[in-house]
Design a protein around this motif. Sequence first.
Motif, PDB file in Angstrom:
ATOM      1  N   LEU A 273       3.421  -3.128  -4.888  1.00 13.10           N
ATOM      2  CA  LEU A 273       2.411  -3.117  -3.834  1.00 13.10           C
ATOM      3  C   LEU A 273       2.710  -4.188  -2.797  1.00 13.10           C
ATOM      4  N   ASN A 274       2.345  -3.901  -1.541  1.00 14.31           N
ATOM      5  CA  ASN A 274       2.490  -4.928  -0.513  1.00 14.31           C
ATOM      6  C   ASN A 274       1.284  -5.871  -0.571  1.00 14.31           C
ATOM      7  N   GLU A 275       1.330  -6.930   0.233  1.00 15.20           N
ATOM      8  CA  GLU A 275       0.281  -7.949   0.168  1.00 15.20           C
ATOM      9  C   GLU A 275      -1.082  -7.390   0.581  1.00 15.20           C
ATOM     10  N   ARG A 276      -1.093  -6.462   1.527  1.00 12.95           N
ATOM     11  CA  ARG A 276      -2.364  -5.853   1.945  1.00 12.95           C
ATOM     12  C   ARG A 276      -2.972  -5.055   0.792  1.00 12.95           C
ATOM     13  N   GLN A 277      -2.135  -4.296   0.107  1.00 11.30           N
ATOM     14  CA  GLN A 277      -2.626  -3.490  -1.007  1.00 11.30           C
ATOM     15  C   GLN A 277      -3.130  -4.371  -2.149  1.00 11.30           C
ATOM     16  N   LYS A 278      -2.451  -5.477  -2.382  1.00 13.14           N
ATOM     17  CA  LYS A 278      -2.916  -6.417  -3.411  1.00 13.14           C
ATOM     18  C   LYS A 278      -4.288  -6.976  -3.042  1.00 13.14           C
ATOM     19  N   LYS A 279      -4.477  -7.205  -1.743  1.00 17.94           N
ATOM     20  CA  LYS A 279      -5.774  -7.688  -1.269  1.00 17.94           C
ATOM     21  C   LYS A 279      -6.854  -6.622  -1.510  1.00 17.94           C
ATOM     22  N   ALA A 280      -6.490  -5.360  -1.304  1.00 17.03           N
ATOM     23  CA  ALA A 280      -7.430  -4.264  -1.554  1.00 17.03           C
ATOM     24  C   ALA A 280      -7.795  -4.190  -3.035  1.00 17.03           C
ATOM     25  N   ILE A 281      -6.812  -4.397  -3.910  1.00 18.11           N
ATOM     26  CA  ILE A 281      -7.060  -4.367  -5.351  1.00 18.11           C
ATOM     27  C   ILE A 281      -8.005  -5.496  -5.756  1.00 18.11           C
TER      28      ILE A 281
END
Length: 215
Positions: free
Chosen positions: A160-168
């Motif tokens: 996952l990219n950093e944005r997706q990790k933030k979403a998680i």
Amino acid sequence: MAVFMNKLIKQRNLFYLISKKAAWIEPGKIERQEKWEYPLDAIREAIINAIAHRDYNSSANVHISIFDDRIEIWNPGKLPPPLTPKDLKKEHKSIPVNPSLANLLFLIKYIERWGTGTNDIIKWCREEDLPEPIFKEVTGGFAVVLRKFQIPENLESLELNERQKKAIEYLKKYRKITNREYQNLCPDVNRETLRKDLNDLINKKAIIRKGEKKG
């Protein structure tokens, strides 16, 4: 690790039993204002059902077991025939094990409607985006299992990219995320990129889409 609530002597006053078990997190209160990991109405309904439908010939008590990922509410006594755990997930007839007790609870509005308790528990869990509850007969009794919102354990392998990790991380806290909320998390990124991020999470089965597409 499981944490088991202290046993309550079954000879105690019925209303004390219900208020004590339904208010086990904050003594004296059945309702709270802050966000719970489980729907409070579902916990309350499962506890009342356990007390109302338990086998009072058994020396066992109603148990509330708290695990890291679930709550299990167990009572001695199995479902009355011909009911099965599968039947409880659809419309079904009410067959009280203790008719006089069930009628009393109905009259004082601890039970709202006949034969709808398990369907209401399912509805409340779905409204909170939680997994469907489990109804099962186990160890000579009946159990309701309320499950916590779960993030897949294989996230490291999903790249996952950093944005997706933030979403998680947002999902772990709030259990759901909309396109607009994701945009607020990443205000400097264009909408199309964020939309692709979310679709990628869906394709990787890290999240699921619920309802219609919204902005």
